[in-house]
Design an enzyme around this catalytic site. Sequence first.
Site, short mmCIF file in Angstrom:
data_model
loop_
_atom_site.label_atom_id
_atom_site.label_comp_id
_atom_site.label_asym_id
_atom_site.label_seq_id
_atom_site.Cartn_x
_atom_site.Cartn_y
_atom_site.Cartn_z
N HIS A 171 -4.98 14.52 -9.25
CA HIS A 171 -5.14 13.10 -9.55
C HIS A 171 -4.23 12.63 -10.68
CE1 HIS A 171 -8.79 13.70 -7.15
NE2 HIS A 171 -8.74 12.38 -6.94
N ASN A 225 -2.91 13.06 -4.11
CA ASN A 225 -4.03 13.54 -4.92
C ASN A 225 -4.50 14.92 -4.46
OD1 ASN A 225 -4.25 11.30 -6.65
ND2 ASN A 225 -5.48 10.17 -5.17
N ASP A 282 0.85 -1.19 0.00
CA ASP A 282 0.00 0.00 0.00
C ASP A 282 0.89 1.24 0.00
OD1 ASP A 282 -2.99 0.92 0.57
OD2 ASP A 282 -1.65 2.21 1.73
N ILE A 283 0.53 2.23 -0.82
CA ILE A 283 1.28 3.48 -0.85
C ILE A 283 0.85 4.33 0.36
CG2 ILE A 283 1.79 5.57 -2.18
CD1 ILE A 283 1.02 4.02 -4.70
N ASP A 291 -1.88 9.42 -10.56
CA ASP A 291 -1.81 8.36 -11.57
C ASP A 291 -0.37 8.06 -11.94
OD1 ASP A 291 -4.54 8.22 -11.55
OD2 ASP A 291 -4.83 9.30 -13.44
N ARG A 350 10.39 -1.39 -1.95
CA ARG A 350 10.21 -0.32 -0.97
C ARG A 350 11.33 0.72 -1.07
NH1 ARG A 350 11.93 1.87 3.18
NH2 ARG A 350 13.77 0.53 3.16
N GLU A 407 -4.68 2.42 -4.14
CA GLU A 407 -3.23 2.43 -4.07
C GLU A 407 -2.68 1.13 -3.49
OE1 GLU A 407 -4.73 4.39 -0.25
OE2 GLU A 407 -5.34 4.19 -2.34
#
Length: 353
Positions: free
Chosen positions: A232, A227, A219-220, A236, A282, A262
């Site tokens: 956005h 965003n 997960d980011i 992306d 990572r 994400e």
Amino acid sequence: MPHRTHIQDPAPLHDQVGRLYFRVVLPAAMVALTLSSAGQDNPVLPLLTLLAALGAALHLLLPARLRDAVRYGFAVLAIAFVLGVTALGHLPGLRGTPAQLSVALLFTPATLMAWTLLFADRPRTALVLNVTLTLSMTLLVWRWQAQGLQAGPLLNLPLLVAVIGAAVVYYALTFAHMNARYHAGEQERMRDPLTGLLNRRALNERPCAQGTLHVAVLDIDHFKRVNDTHGHLAGDRVLRAVADVIQDALAGHGEAYRWGGEEFVLLLPAESDAPAVLEGVRREIAARQFTGGQRVTLSAGLTRLGDGEDLGRAFERADAALRAAKDAGRDRVVLAAPGGPGTAPLDKRALGR
């Protein structure tokens, strides 16, 4: 959450047709030709029987990796057989007879249709082989007609064979094209259009895992800030960059899915060093600089799927490990022991950090 499924990957169309063609159609043709040639002094039908028996035996006995050579070799041999009969048509046993004509008129369209499907993964090859076979059969029947074979006063036999062949090739290629478009649509349905990774549907419909593998959920961190701060489109770009890093890290060994938003899911082979792969991803993301000088980090949970274990349970463990990574401060990988709820932070020093 991925659910357990017993859906198996269907064999490609050309493999399915190959098994049917070589193991059912050709043996049946062999029996029919043997019966039809009984008591006849005609070398053509026994030779066709031998050719059919050879193709069936090779496809049945050879390992799967050699069956591709069987289909090519058989098609070339069949065309060579027709041309050989044409060239030797002056010999008494090879001059056209009504029985041979019947075989030719049945053999041509059936073989054209079968070859179109047999080479569904190589449509240009199918077209070349089918056109060559049609021309060869037309030439053979022309030779027979020139020698006096005539099915009826109003029939032009070579023209009849050519027209039948062209019609079958056209409809068979149309079907093959529709099949290819269907499978392309199925592939597109399983892909995330933004990142190019497999999507959630693909993971949910994935066949049951065979053997041990590693399951990771990534997960980011604080992606909403990207965003909100940069828009956005910038978000992306970050998602595409993360997907590119993941694909480079997997290098074709494993599967990567965009689970949603994400979040990503990775399935890695049992023999891979999964902790090192995740730590590499990572690190690479943490070192990158995106629009406006922004930096993002990743958190990940990792576990191992045991042989015969439900993928959904392993996913739950990996997802719990991801939550533990978030609670511990983010920007880290947490391991979850297989078969249990326990989690542990990844020892980064053991990975060279």
